[in-house]
Structures are given as C-alpha cells and as structure tokens.
Design a protein around this motif. Structure first.
Motif, PDB file in Angstrom:
ATOM      1  N   SER A 151      89.641  27.823  62.481  1.00 35.71           N
ATOM      2  CA  SER A 151      89.159  28.849  63.416  1.00 35.71           C
ATOM      3  C   SER A 151      88.198  29.807  62.729  1.00 35.71           C
ATOM      4  O   SER A 151      87.151  30.152  63.272  1.00 35.71           O
ATOM      5  CB  SER A 151      90.330  29.632  64.002  1.00 35.71           C
ATOM      6  N   ALA A 152      88.551  30.206  61.519  1.00 38.06           N
ATOM      7  CA  ALA A 152      87.669  31.108  60.773  1.00 38.06           C
ATOM      8  C   ALA A 152      86.358  30.411  60.432  1.00 38.06           C
ATOM      9  O   ALA A 152      85.279  31.015  60.507  1.00 38.06           O
ATOM     10  CB  ALA A 152      88.361  31.574  59.498  1.00 38.06           C
ATOM     11  N   GLY A 153      86.422  29.126  60.080  1.00 39.38           N
ATOM     12  CA  GLY A 153      85.213  28.375  59.757  1.00 39.38           C
ATOM     13  C   GLY A 153      84.307  28.196  60.955  1.00 39.38           C
ATOM     14  O   GLY A 153      83.085  28.253  60.837  1.00 39.38           O
ATOM     15  N   LEU A 154      84.907  27.957  62.116  1.00 38.71           N
ATOM     16  CA  LEU A 154      84.097  27.818  63.322  1.00 38.71           C
ATOM     17  C   LEU A 154      83.382  29.117  63.649  1.00 38.71           C
ATOM     18  O   LEU A 154      82.250  29.107  64.122  1.00 38.71           O
ATOM     19  CB  LEU A 154      84.974  27.384  64.503  1.00 38.71           C
ATOM     20  N   GLN A 155      84.036  30.225  63.379  1.00 38.71           N
ATOM     21  CA  GLN A 155      83.415  31.507  63.669  1.00 38.71           C
ATOM     22  C   GLN A 155      82.341  31.859  62.648  1.00 38.71           C
ATOM     23  O   GLN A 155      81.258  32.313  63.014  1.00 38.71           O
ATOM     24  CB  GLN A 155      84.481  32.598  63.724  1.00 38.71           C
ATOM     25  N   SER A 156      82.614  31.619  61.368  1.00 31.65           N
ATOM     26  CA  SER A 156      81.645  32.015  60.348  1.00 31.65           C
ATOM     27  C   SER A 156      80.556  30.964  60.148  1.00 31.65           C
ATOM     28  O   SER A 156      79.371  31.281  60.180  1.00 31.65           O
ATOM     29  CB  SER A 156      82.353  32.301  59.019  1.00 31.65           C
ATOM     30  N   HIS A 157      80.933  29.710  59.956  1.00 30.20           N
ATOM     31  CA  HIS A 157      79.948  28.664  59.658  1.00 30.20           C
ATOM     32  C   HIS A 157      79.156  28.235  60.890  1.00 30.20           C
ATOM     33  O   HIS A 157      77.940  28.091  60.836  1.00 30.20           O
ATOM     34  CB  HIS A 157      80.654  27.449  59.035  1.00 30.20           C
ATOM     35  N   MET A 158      79.862  28.035  61.998  1.00 26.47           N
ATOM     36  CA  MET A 158      79.196  27.562  63.213  1.00 26.47           C
ATOM     37  C   MET A 158      78.618  28.710  64.042  1.00 26.47           C
ATOM     38  O   MET A 158      77.803  28.483  64.917  1.00 26.47           O
ATOM     39  CB  MET A 158      80.180  26.787  64.093  1.00 26.47           C
ATOM     40  N   GLY A 159      79.099  29.912  63.822  1.00 22.35           N
ATOM     41  CA  GLY A 159      78.609  31.054  64.572  1.00 22.35           C
ATOM     42  C   GLY A 159      79.188  31.159  65.977  1.00 22.35           C
ATOM     43  O   GLY A 159      78.584  31.772  66.852  1.00 22.35           O
ATOM     44  N   LEU A 160      80.351  30.578  66.189  1.00 25.18           N
ATOM     45  CA  LEU A 160      80.990  30.640  67.502  1.00 25.18           C
ATOM     46  C   LEU A 160      81.798  31.924  67.637  1.00 25.18           C
ATOM     47  O   LEU A 160      82.375  32.408  66.670  1.00 25.18           O
ATOM     48  CB  LEU A 160      81.916  29.435  67.706  1.00 25.18           C
ATOM     49  N   SER A 161      81.846  32.451  68.838  1.00 29.35           N
ATOM     50  CA  SER A 161      82.635  33.655  69.074  1.00 29.35           C
ATOM     51  C   SER A 161      84.121  33.294  69.096  1.00 29.35           C
ATOM     52  O   SER A 161      84.500  32.138  69.314  1.00 29.35           O
ATOM     53  CB  SER A 161      82.243  34.290  70.407  1.00 29.35           C
ATOM     54  N   ALA A 162      84.953  34.294  68.896  1.00 25.60           N
ATOM     55  CA  ALA A 162      86.400  34.077  68.928  1.00 25.60           C
ATOM     56  C   ALA A 162      86.835  33.565  70.294  1.00 25.60           C
ATOM     57  O   ALA A 162      87.707  32.699  70.399  1.00 25.60           O
ATOM     58  CB  ALA A 162      87.140  35.363  68.573  1.00 25.60           C
ATOM     59  N   GLY A 163      86.226  34.067  71.345  1.00 26.01           N
ATOM     60  CA  GLY A 163      86.563  33.616  72.690  1.00 26.01           C
ATOM     61  C   GLY A 163      86.230  32.148  72.913  1.00 26.01           C
ATOM     62  O   GLY A 163      86.997  31.420  73.546  1.00 26.01           O
ATOM     63  N   LEU A 164      85.103  31.706  72.392  1.00 22.12           N
ATOM     64  CA  LEU A 164      84.722  30.302  72.542  1.00 22.12           C
ATOM     65  C   LEU A 164      85.631  29.390  71.725  1.00 22.12           C
ATOM     66  O   LEU A 164      86.024  28.318  72.189  1.00 22.12           O
ATOM     67  CB  LEU A 164      83.257  30.093  72.142  1.00 22.12           C
ATOM     68  N   VAL A 165      85.996  29.830  70.525  1.00 19.34           N
ATOM     69  CA  VAL A 165      86.928  29.051  69.698  1.00 19.34           C
ATOM     70  C   VAL A 165      88.266  28.921  70.418  1.00 19.34           C
ATOM     71  O   VAL A 165      88.855  27.831  70.472  1.00 19.34           O
ATOM     72  CB  VAL A 165      87.101  29.684  68.300  1.00 19.34           C
ATOM     73  N   ARG A 166      88.742  30.012  70.988  1.00 22.19           N
ATOM     74  CA  ARG A 166      90.003  29.978  71.727  1.00 22.19           C
ATOM     75  C   ARG A 166      89.892  29.064  72.951  1.00 22.19           C
ATOM     76  O   ARG A 166      90.804  28.288  73.239  1.00 22.19           O
ATOM     77  CB  ARG A 166      90.412  31.385  72.153  1.00 22.19           C
ATOM     78  N   PHE A 167      88.770  29.105  73.656  1.00 20.20           N
ATOM     79  CA  PHE A 167      88.557  28.241  74.818  1.00 20.20           C
ATOM     80  C   PHE A 167      88.601  26.766  74.422  1.00 20.20           C
ATOM     81  O   PHE A 167      89.239  25.954  75.089  1.00 20.20           O
ATOM     82  CB  PHE A 167      87.228  28.567  75.501  1.00 20.20           C
ATOM     83  N   VAL A 168      87.927  26.421  73.328  1.00 15.59           N
ATOM     84  CA  VAL A 168      87.927  25.037  72.844  1.00 15.59           C
ATOM     85  C   VAL A 168      89.354  24.619  72.478  1.00 15.59           C
ATOM     86  O   VAL A 168      89.797  23.509  72.810  1.00 15.59           O
ATOM     87  CB  VAL A 168      86.962  24.863  71.654  1.00 15.59           C
ATOM     88  N   GLY A 169      90.075  25.504  71.804  1.00 15.99           N
ATOM     89  CA  GLY A 169      91.458  25.199  71.450  1.00 15.99           C
ATOM     90  C   GLY A 169      92.332  24.981  72.671  1.00 15.99           C
ATOM     91  O   GLY A 169      93.136  24.046  72.710  1.00 15.99           O
ATOM     92  N   LEU A 170      92.182  25.820  73.672  1.00 20.07           N
ATOM     93  CA  LEU A 170      92.963  25.660  74.896  1.00 20.07           C
ATOM     94  C   LEU A 170      92.584  24.378  75.633  1.00 20.07           C
ATOM     95  O   LEU A 170      93.445  23.708  76.211  1.00 20.07           O
ATOM     96  CB  LEU A 170      92.786  26.881  75.805  1.00 20.07           C
ATOM     97  N   ALA A 171      91.299  24.031  75.600  1.00 24.01           N
ATOM     98  CA  ALA A 171      90.867  22.777  76.225  1.00 24.01           C
ATOM     99  C   ALA A 171      91.468  21.575  75.502  1.00 24.01           C
ATOM    100  O   ALA A 171      91.873  20.589  76.142  1.00 24.01           O
ATOM    101  CB  ALA A 171      89.337  22.694  76.233  1.00 24.01           C
ATOM    102  N   GLU A 172      91.554  21.647  74.183  1.00 23.96           N
ATOM    103  CA  GLU A 172      92.162  20.554  73.426  1.00 23.96           C
ATOM    104  C   GLU A 172      93.659  20.459  73.704  1.00 23.96           C
ATOM    105  O   GLU A 172      94.196  19.349  73.844  1.00 23.96           O
ATOM    106  CB  GLU A 172      91.894  20.731  71.930  1.00 23.96           C
TER     107      GLU A 172
END
Length: 123
Positions: free
Chosen positions: A31-52
């Motif tokens: 989650s931290a890597g997606l936010q820092s390396h990919m530049g995704l917001s915390a909300g988008l990371v959470r959305f992807v996780g919930l979709a998975e």
C-alpha cells in the motif's frame, strides 16, 4: 471442467484476498509503495483493495452460481489491466530490478481469463 473451474476460482480468490486485504486496510509495504512509487492516492489504493476482496468473494460464490464467478473473474482481469497500465506509466517494465514484480499482473490476468472461460464452459 467444473473441477478445473473450482480449482482456478479458489486459487484466484486466495490471491485476490491476499493482495486486496492489505490494500483495503492501507497496511503493509504494498500500500505504501503504491502511494509513493505509483503516485496513487490512499482512496484509490483502498478502492482497488476493496475491489480485489469483492472479486475474491464473487469467485467463491461463483462456485455455486457460475454467472457471478464469471463476472468476478472478468472484473479481476480488468483490475489487472489497470495494474499493467500503472506499471507502464511509471516505467517498471524498463527497469530490470522492478520488472519481475511488475509481471505479476500479466500472470494474474491470464489466470482470471482462464477462470472465466472454464466457469463459462462448466455451466
């Protein structure tokens, strides 16, 4: 054919749950890597996780009602297309150090498509 569909569904559900759980809770290095390396917001990371996580649930329930499993596998395949796009945007496929981890969405896409097809044939 149903046995193959059940095995693929169970394996894909386990992977989706293991990958989506930490993202949905915003815990861990991924989650931290997606936010820092990919530049995704915390909300988008959470959305992807919930979709998975939802895909995992749909795959398990799809063992009893195949149309739901097909939809869950197709949705997970679309998530993996999005993951490939994100990896391309940040240049992970050009960097030999990052290329190995960035190949996982390709493999999971193939498994998701195979799951949807076998569930469809098992109907």
């Amino acid at each position: 054919m149903y046995l193959t569909a059940a095995i693929l569904s169970a394996l894909l559900a386990l992977v989706a749950l293991a990958a989506g759980g930490p993202k949905a809770l915003l815990k861990g290095d991924v989650s931290a890597g997606l936010q820092s390396h990919m530049g995704l917001s915390a909300g988008l990371v959470r959305f992807v996780g919930l979709a998975e996580v939802a895909a995992a649930g749909g795959l398990v329930m799809g063992l009893f009602w195949q149309p739901l499993g097909i939809a869950a596998a197709a949705g997970f395949a679309l998530l993996m297309v999005g993951a490939v796009v994100c990896h391309v945007r940040v240049g992970d496929y050009r960097d030999p150090k990052l290329r190995g981890n960035a190949m996982a969405p390709f493999v999971l896409f193939a498994v998701a498509v195979a799951t949807a097809v076998t569930l469809g044939l098992a109907m």
